[in-house]
Motif scaffolding. Structure first.
Motif, PDB file in Angstrom:
ATOM      1  N   GLY A 272      64.643  49.728  50.079  1.00  0.00           N
ATOM      2  CA  GLY A 272      63.748  49.452  48.955  1.00  0.00           C
ATOM      3  C   GLY A 272      62.294  49.398  49.378  1.00  0.00           C
ATOM      4  N   LEU A 273      61.901  50.284  50.296  1.00  0.00           N
ATOM      5  CA  LEU A 273      60.523  50.266  50.792  1.00  0.00           C
ATOM      6  C   LEU A 273      59.656  51.277  50.049  1.00  0.00           C
ATOM      7  CD1 LEU A 273      61.295  50.199  54.617  1.00  0.00           C
ATOM      8  CD2 LEU A 273      60.575  48.286  53.201  1.00  0.00           C
ATOM      9  N   ILE A 274      58.377  50.937  49.912  1.00  0.00           N
ATOM     10  CA  ILE A 274      57.402  51.876  49.371  1.00  0.00           C
ATOM     11  C   ILE A 274      56.249  52.003  50.369  1.00  0.00           C
ATOM     12  CG2 ILE A 274      57.952  51.449  46.944  1.00  0.00           C
ATOM     13  CD1 ILE A 274      55.469  49.595  46.857  1.00  0.00           C
ATOM     14  N   SER A 275      55.394  53.008  50.173  1.00  0.00           N
ATOM     15  CA  SER A 275      54.252  53.191  51.078  1.00  0.00           C
ATOM     16  C   SER A 275      52.966  52.812  50.375  1.00  0.00           C
ATOM     17  CB  SER A 275      54.107  54.663  51.471  1.00  0.00           C
ATOM     18  OG  SER A 275      55.274  55.148  52.063  1.00  0.00           O
ATOM     19  N   PHE A 276      52.050  52.195  51.139  1.00  0.00           N
ATOM     20  CA  PHE A 276      50.678  52.117  50.663  1.00  0.00           C
ATOM     21  C   PHE A 276      49.777  52.557  51.800  1.00  0.00           C
ATOM     22  CE2 PHE A 276      50.979  47.875  52.563  1.00  0.00           C
ATOM     23  CZ  PHE A 276      49.711  47.644  53.080  1.00  0.00           C
ATOM     24  N   ALA A 286      49.200  54.618  56.989  1.00  0.00           N
ATOM     25  CA  ALA A 286      50.288  54.403  56.029  1.00  0.00           C
ATOM     26  C   ALA A 286      51.057  53.156  56.449  1.00  0.00           C
ATOM     27  CB  ALA A 286      51.215  55.608  56.002  1.00  0.00           C
ATOM     28  N   TRP A 287      51.493  52.384  55.465  1.00  0.00           N
ATOM     29  CA  TRP A 287      52.242  51.163  55.736  1.00  0.00           C
ATOM     30  C   TRP A 287      53.485  51.128  54.864  1.00  0.00           C
ATOM     31  CZ3 TRP A 287      49.991  48.175  59.509  1.00  0.00           C
ATOM     32  CH2 TRP A 287      48.641  48.409  59.774  1.00  0.00           C
ATOM     33  N   SER A 288      54.526  50.456  55.366  1.00  0.00           N
ATOM     34  CA  SER A 288      55.742  50.294  54.564  1.00  0.00           C
ATOM     35  C   SER A 288      55.812  48.854  54.092  1.00  0.00           C
ATOM     36  CB  SER A 288      56.993  50.533  55.385  1.00  0.00           C
ATOM     37  OG  SER A 288      56.793  51.549  56.302  1.00  0.00           O
ATOM     38  N   ILE A 289      56.244  48.705  52.860  1.00  0.00           N
ATOM     39  CA  ILE A 289      56.355  47.360  52.309  1.00  0.00           C
ATOM     40  C   ILE A 289      57.506  47.327  51.326  1.00  0.00           C
ATOM     41  CG2 ILE A 289      54.822  47.736  50.343  1.00  0.00           C
ATOM     42  CD1 ILE A 289      53.538  45.112  50.879  1.00  0.00           C
ATOM     43  N   GLN A 290      58.118  46.152  51.207  1.00  0.00           N
ATOM     44  CA  GLN A 290      59.202  45.976  50.249  1.00  0.00           C
ATOM     45  C   GLN A 290      58.664  46.158  48.829  1.00  0.00           C
ATOM     46  OE1 GLN A 290      61.981  44.735  52.111  1.00  0.00           O
ATOM     47  NE2 GLN A 290      63.176  45.556  50.415  1.00  0.00           N
ATOM     48  N   ASP A 291      59.344  46.962  48.037  1.00  0.00           N
ATOM     49  CA  ASP A 291      58.937  47.161  46.646  1.00  0.00           C
ATOM     50  C   ASP A 291      58.895  45.798  45.954  1.00  0.00           C
ATOM     51  OD1 ASP A 291      58.256  48.389  44.319  1.00  0.00           O
ATOM     52  OD2 ASP A 291      60.222  49.268  43.918  1.00  0.00           O
ATOM     53  N   GLY A 292      57.843  45.545  45.210  1.00  0.00           N
ATOM     54  CA  GLY A 292      57.716  44.263  44.515  1.00  0.00           C
ATOM     55  C   GLY A 292      56.825  43.268  45.242  1.00  0.00           C
ATOM     56  N   SER A 293      56.316  43.651  46.428  1.00  0.00           N
ATOM     57  CA  SER A 293      55.460  42.731  47.196  1.00  0.00           C
ATOM     58  C   SER A 293      54.074  42.656  46.563  1.00  0.00           C
ATOM     59  CB  SER A 293      55.297  43.211  48.639  1.00  0.00           C
ATOM     60  OG  SER A 293      56.546  43.368  49.253  1.00  0.00           O
ATOM     61  N   ASP A 294      53.421  41.496  46.724  1.00  0.00           N
ATOM     62  CA  ASP A 294      52.071  41.349  46.181  1.00  0.00           C
ATOM     63  C   ASP A 294      51.014  41.740  47.219  1.00  0.00           C
ATOM     64  OD1 ASP A 294      51.693  39.148  47.883  1.00  0.00           O
ATOM     65  OD2 ASP A 294      52.365  37.738  46.346  1.00  0.00           O
ATOM     66  N   ALA A 295      49.755  41.716  46.757  1.00  0.00           N
ATOM     67  CA  ALA A 295      48.652  42.194  47.589  1.00  0.00           C
ATOM     68  C   ALA A 295      48.485  41.372  48.873  1.00  0.00           C
ATOM     69  CB  ALA A 295      47.361  42.165  46.776  1.00  0.00           C
ATOM     70  N   VAL A 315      41.671  48.786  44.804  1.00  0.00           N
ATOM     71  CA  VAL A 315      42.865  49.633  44.731  1.00  0.00           C
ATOM     72  C   VAL A 315      42.655  50.876  43.872  1.00  0.00           C
ATOM     73  CG1 VAL A 315      45.330  49.662  44.152  1.00  0.00           C
ATOM     74  CG2 VAL A 315      44.265  47.507  44.830  1.00  0.00           C
ATOM     75  N   ILE A 316      43.202  51.982  44.360  1.00  0.00           N
ATOM     76  CA  ILE A 316      43.297  53.181  43.514  1.00  0.00           C
ATOM     77  C   ILE A 316      44.623  53.870  43.831  1.00  0.00           C
ATOM     78  CG2 ILE A 316      41.935  54.566  45.183  1.00  0.00           C
ATOM     79  CD1 ILE A 316      40.984  56.225  42.723  1.00  0.00           C
ATOM     80  N   GLY A 317      45.274  54.382  42.804  1.00  0.00           N
ATOM     81  CA  GLY A 317      46.537  55.086  43.013  1.00  0.00           C
ATOM     82  C   GLY A 317      46.282  56.422  43.713  1.00  0.00           C
ATOM     83  N   TYR A 318      47.246  56.853  44.518  1.00  0.00           N
ATOM     84  CA  TYR A 318      47.100  58.112  45.265  1.00  0.00           C
ATOM     85  C   TYR A 318      46.744  59.280  44.340  1.00  0.00           C
ATOM     86  CZ  TYR A 318      48.588  62.318  47.746  1.00  0.00           C
ATOM     87  OH  TYR A 318      48.629  63.579  48.283  1.00  0.00           O
ATOM     88  N   ASP A 319      47.468  59.414  43.228  1.00  0.00           N
ATOM     89  CA  ASP A 319      47.245  60.554  42.335  1.00  0.00           C
ATOM     90  C   ASP A 319      45.837  60.540  41.748  1.00  0.00           C
ATOM     91  OD1 ASP A 319      49.743  61.659  42.731  1.00  0.00           O
ATOM     92  OD2 ASP A 319      50.661  60.454  41.141  1.00  0.00           O
ATOM     93  N   ASP A 347      53.818  52.051  44.855  1.00  0.00           N
ATOM     94  CA  ASP A 347      53.985  53.129  45.820  1.00  0.00           C
ATOM     95  C   ASP A 347      52.794  54.084  45.722  1.00  0.00           C
ATOM     96  OD1 ASP A 347      55.424  54.673  47.785  1.00  0.00           O
ATOM     97  OD2 ASP A 347      55.848  56.113  46.191  1.00  0.00           O
ATOM     98  N   GLY A 348      52.151  54.364  46.842  1.00  0.00           N
ATOM     99  CA  GLY A 348      51.034  55.300  46.864  1.00  0.00           C
ATOM    100  C   GLY A 348      49.670  54.666  46.678  1.00  0.00           C
ATOM    101  N   ASP A 349      49.620  53.354  46.486  1.00  0.00           N
ATOM    102  CA  ASP A 349      48.311  52.695  46.342  1.00  0.00           C
ATOM    103  C   ASP A 349      47.464  52.902  47.602  1.00  0.00           C
ATOM    104  OD1 ASP A 349      48.532  51.724  43.809  1.00  0.00           O
ATOM    105  OD2 ASP A 349      48.990  49.651  44.374  1.00  0.00           O
ATOM    106  N   VAL A 350      46.187  53.188  47.372  1.00  0.00           N
ATOM    107  CA  VAL A 350      45.233  53.257  48.480  1.00  0.00           C
ATOM    108  C   VAL A 350      44.400  51.985  48.362  1.00  0.00           C
ATOM    109  CG1 VAL A 350      43.348  54.564  49.519  1.00  0.00           C
ATOM    110  CG2 VAL A 350      45.206  55.773  48.349  1.00  0.00           C
TER     111      VAL A 350
END
Ligand SMILES: Nc1nc2c(ncn2[C@@H]2O[C@H](COP(=O)(O)OP(=O)(O)OP(=O)(O)O)[C@@H](O)[C@H]2O)c(=O)[nH]1
Ligand SMILES: [Mg+2]
Length: 357
Positions: A272-276, A286-295, A315-319, A347-350
Motif C-alpha cells: 500500500g505504498l505511494i510515491s512523493f 523519490a520517496w515511498s510512503i504508506q498511502d493515507g500518511s499525512d504531511a 505541494v503540487i501534483g505531478y500532473d 501519490d505523485g505529490d511534489v
C-alpha cells in the motif's frame, strides 16, 4: 527508513539469484550467510521531473532486500528476528528444471512448494503463539483484575488466531478489529506480512511465462498475496548489462517489461505504498510512503528535523507540474498549494517542506 523485504523459500529455489537480480548484487550463491542489499525503486515520473528541473542529483527511493540464506524451519534467534522485522515476504518457488541441481523435495511441484513454505511460515507463528499462551497462563495465576482482563483478552485472540493458522488460514487474511490488529502487530508474525510469490522459471519456459502466471494467479488470488513468474537467472544476467543491451535481450525473449521492475512494483502495491517527490538544494528525490500518511509523516521520511520542526508543505501534483512545464509557471498560475500538518499526501505529490529547528 527504507522498506524491508525478506526473501524466503525452499533450498535451491533461486533465492540468492533473485536477490542478486533485485539488488543488482553479486552475492556469492554458495555462501549460506544472509545477504542484505538495496534496490532502487523504479519510478518513471522521477526521470520526467529530472528532465524538467535539471537537478544536480536524481535520487530514487530504495527498498532493502534480505536473503536470509537458510531454510525457514532452521532459523531462530537473530535470523528469525531479522525476518520478523521485514515489511513483506517474498517466497521464491522453483519452477526451472535443471538435472544438475537436485530438487530438495525430489520433484518439481510449484503448488506443493508454495504450500510447504506457507506451512513453515505458519509453524513459526504457531511456535510464538504457544510460548505466549504458556506465559499468559502463568501470569494469570497471580494477576489482579485490570491486568487479568487484558491477559484474558489477549489469550482469547491468540487462541482464535491459532485455530485459524491450524486451518491453513494465514493471519494476513483474518478480519481483525483495529485493537486486535494492534495487539497482533506487536508479535510481527510472519503470516501477517504481505506475501509475494516469485515463481522462478527457466529460460525455456519464458514464452509460457504469462500463461503460467495467469493460471497460477487464478488459484492464488488471496488477500495481501500476489504472484509473479520470472526467470531469476536471466534477470540476474540482464542486470550485468547496460540498459539498452538489456532492453534488446528482453525484446528477443519476448519479455515486455522487466520482471524485476514488476516484482518491485508488486511489492509496493502489496504494501500500500505511494510515491512523493522532494525538490531541494539541487536534488530531486523519490520517496515511498504508506498511502493515507499525512504531511508530517512524509517530512519525517526525509529527516527527523523536518518532522519535528514542520511548519508547512508547499505541494503540487505531478500532473499539474508537468502541464505547467516549470515550477515558476506553476507558481504564477497559483498551483503551488500551502498545506498544513493534516494534509494527506497523494501519490505523485511534489513537495517542499518548510520547517525550523
Ligand atoms: N537453469 C536455471 N537455474 C537456476 C535458475 N535460478 C537459479 N538457478 C540455479 O539454481 C541454483 C540455486 O540457485 P540459488 O540462487 O543459489 O538458490 P537459493 O535458493 O539461494 O539456494 P540456497 O541458498 O542454497 O538454498 C544455482 O546453481 C542457480 O544458478 C533458473 O531460472 N534457471
Ligand atoms: Mg542462497
Amino acid at each position: 527508513m527504507s522498506i524491508d523485504i525478506g526473501i524466503t523459500g525452499l533450498a535451491k529455489s533461486g533465492k540468492t539469484t533473485v536477490f542478486n537480480a533485485l539488488t543488482r548484487g553479486k552475492a556469492d550463491i554458495e555462501s549460506p550467510d544472509p545477504h542484505i542489499g538495496i534496490a532502487k525503486v523504479p519510478e518513471p515520473r522521477l526521470q520526467m521531473l529530472a528532465n524538467m528541473l535539471h537537478p544536480k542529483q536524481v535520487v530514487p527511493a530504495e527498498a532493502r532486500y534480505i536473503d536470509i540464506g537458510a531454510p525457514l524451519k532452521a532459523i531462530s534467534g537473530q535470523l528469525l528476528t531479522e525476518l520478523s522485522n521485514v515489511d513483506a515476504v517474498i517466497n521464491v518457488v522453483r519452477a526451472f528444471t535443471d538435472e544438475s541441481i537436485p530438487h530438495t523435495e525430489g520433484s518439481l511441484d510449484v503448488d506443493r512448494d508454495i504450500a510447504t513454505t506457507n506451512l513453515e511460515l505458519a509453524f513459526s507463528d504457531l511456535a510464538i503463539i504457544e510460548r505466549r499462551l504458556g506465559r499468559i497462563e502463568t501470569s494469570l495465576k497471580g494477576a489482579k483484575p485490570p491486568e487479568r482482563q487484558g491477559l484474558l483478552r489477549e489469550q482469547e485472540l491468540l487462541m482464535k488466531v491459532k485455530a485459524d493458522l491450524e486451518k491453513d488460514v494465514p493471519i494476513r487474511e483474518l478480519k481483525l478489529t483495529t485493537g486486535e490488529a494492534r495487539t497482533i502487530a506487536n508479535y510481527q508474525f510472519l503470516t501477517a506480512k504481505p506475501l509475494l510469490i516469485v515463481v522462478n522459471i527457466g529460460e525455456e519456459q519464458l514464452p509460457q511465462a504469462e500463461s503460467l502466471e495467469n493460471e497460477l494467479n487464478s488459484h492464488y488470488s488471496r488477500p495481501k498475496c500476489r504472484l509473479i513468474a520470472l526467470c531469476g537467472k536471466l534477470e540476474m544476467e540482464l542486470t550485468q548489462l547496460d540498459n539498452s543491451a538489456a532492453e534488446g535481450f528482453r525484446a528477443e525473449f519476448g519479455m515486455k517489461v522487466s520482471g524485476l521492475d514488476r516484482t518491485i512494483k508488486l511489492s509496493y502495491e502489496l504494501l500500500g505504498l505511494i510515491s512523493f517527490f522532494s525538490i531541494a538544494s539541487g536534488e530531486v528525490k523519490a520517496w515511498s510512503i504508506q498511502d493515507g500518511s499525512d504531511a508530517v509523516i512524509a517530512a519525517g521520511k526525509i529527516h527527523s528535523d523536518m518532522e519535528r520542526g514542520f511548519i508547512r508543505a508547499e505541494v503540487i501534483g505531478y500532473d499539474d507540474l508537468m502541464k505547467c512545464g516549470s515550477l515558476a509557471e506553476a507558481r504564477k498560475k497559483g498551483l503551488l498549494r500551502l498545506e498544513g500538518k493534516n494534509y494527506i499526501v497523494k501519490d505523485g505529490d511534489v513537495i517542499t517542506f518548510l520547517f525550523n529547528v
